[in-house]
Structure formats: C-alpha cells, structure tokens
Scaffold this motif. Sequence first.
Motif, PDB file in Angstrom:
ATOM      1  N   ILE A 299      -0.135  -4.405  -5.575  1.00 49.71           N
ATOM      2  CA  ILE A 299      -0.121  -3.920  -4.205  1.00 49.71           C
ATOM      3  C   ILE A 299      -0.592  -5.069  -3.328  1.00 49.71           C
TER       4      ILE A 299
ATOM      5  N   VAL B 183      -2.064  -6.366   0.039  1.00 52.92           N
ATOM      6  CA  VAL B 183      -2.888  -5.782   1.087  1.00 52.92           C
ATOM      7  C   VAL B 183      -3.242  -6.869   2.098  1.00 52.92           C
TER       8      VAL B 183
ATOM      9  N   VAL C 104      -0.877   3.362  -1.788  1.00 50.01           N
ATOM     10  CA  VAL C 104      -0.360   2.584  -0.651  1.00 50.01           C
ATOM     11  C   VAL C 104      -0.477   3.397   0.635  1.00 50.01           C
TER      12      VAL C 104
ATOM     13  N   LEU D  51      -4.090   3.342   1.669  1.00 54.15           N
ATOM     14  CA  LEU D  51      -4.431   2.025   2.221  1.00 54.15           C
ATOM     15  C   LEU D  51      -3.893   1.875   3.642  1.00 54.15           C
TER      16      LEU D  51
ATOM     17  N   VAL E 199      -7.100  -1.944   7.175  1.00 55.73           N
ATOM     18  CA  VAL E 199      -5.881  -2.502   6.587  1.00 55.73           C
ATOM     19  C   VAL E 199      -4.794  -2.610   7.654  1.00 55.73           C
TER      20      VAL E 199
ATOM     21  N   ALA F 245      -0.054  -2.525   3.871  1.00 58.76           N
ATOM     22  CA  ALA F 245      -0.111  -2.429   2.410  1.00 58.76           C
ATOM     23  C   ALA F 245       1.313  -2.228   1.921  1.00 58.76           C
ATOM     24  N   LYS F 246       1.657  -2.958   0.875  1.00 60.22           N
ATOM     25  CA  LYS F 246       3.038  -2.907   0.382  1.00 60.22           C
ATOM     26  C   LYS F 246       3.040  -2.957  -1.139  1.00 60.22           C
TER      27      LYS F 246
END
Length: 125
Positions: free
Chosen positions: A55, A57, A101, A104, A110, A113-114
């Motif tokens: 992930i 971030v 995700v 997040l 944040v 997030a991906k």
Amino acid sequence: MNTFLLSLAMAFSASNVQALSQHYHQQAQLKPGVQQGSVFENKLTNELATVTGNILVLAHSQSQLHAIAHEHNLHVVSTTSGLSLAVMQAADKDSDLETIVEALAADPRVKQAKLELNETRFYTR
C-alpha cells in the motif's frame, strides 16, 4: 499460483484472457475482500493485474508515517528520504486491503493511499 496464471494468460488471445479473467473474478468471490495475490482485469486494456500486497501512503508529514502504520495495523516496508511517502503492508496477511486503503484515505493525516498492482504490459515493434 497467481504468477503462473498471469504468465499463462499472457500467451492467450484477448478473448481468452477475458474469459480467464472472468474465471479469476469468480474464484476471488470465494474468499471475500482484496488480498495479496488477488487478480483483477484492467477494463481498458483487458490485461490482468495482481495485487502485490503493498500500500503506497502519501502523508502530510513524514514524521506521521510510523504512527499511521501503527494505528492501521500496518508495517512500514520502506520510506522515501525527504518525502512523506511510504510503502506499507498489512501486519495480518488475511486483511482486506481495500478496507485498509479506505480507512487510510479517511485518515486526515493521509493525502493519498493506493493499493499497488503489478500489471505487466508487453509491446511489440
């Protein structure tokens, strides 16, 4: 297994890849959630992509990355020096990565997030 199936899919025609990916979608429904190794079809290219489990971030501050990871039950795999960017993974390998995700993205610390996908594209000349 998913790497083998992805390699196998590369050898098929576009129509066979679509049929194979539909099979993957059906198989994925047996286990709820998105997890490392889940396979998806790119609807634009009809190519398959595998969830790596990473992930990405991007936080508002680099100093917040470890606190974010701790509070979301993640561990930091790597950070980028001078940037507030980190690669994280779920501490529990059976976690639903899509839910993580989304959590997040809702965290005010944040920016983005991906979920990382491994999509191999081959070009011919």
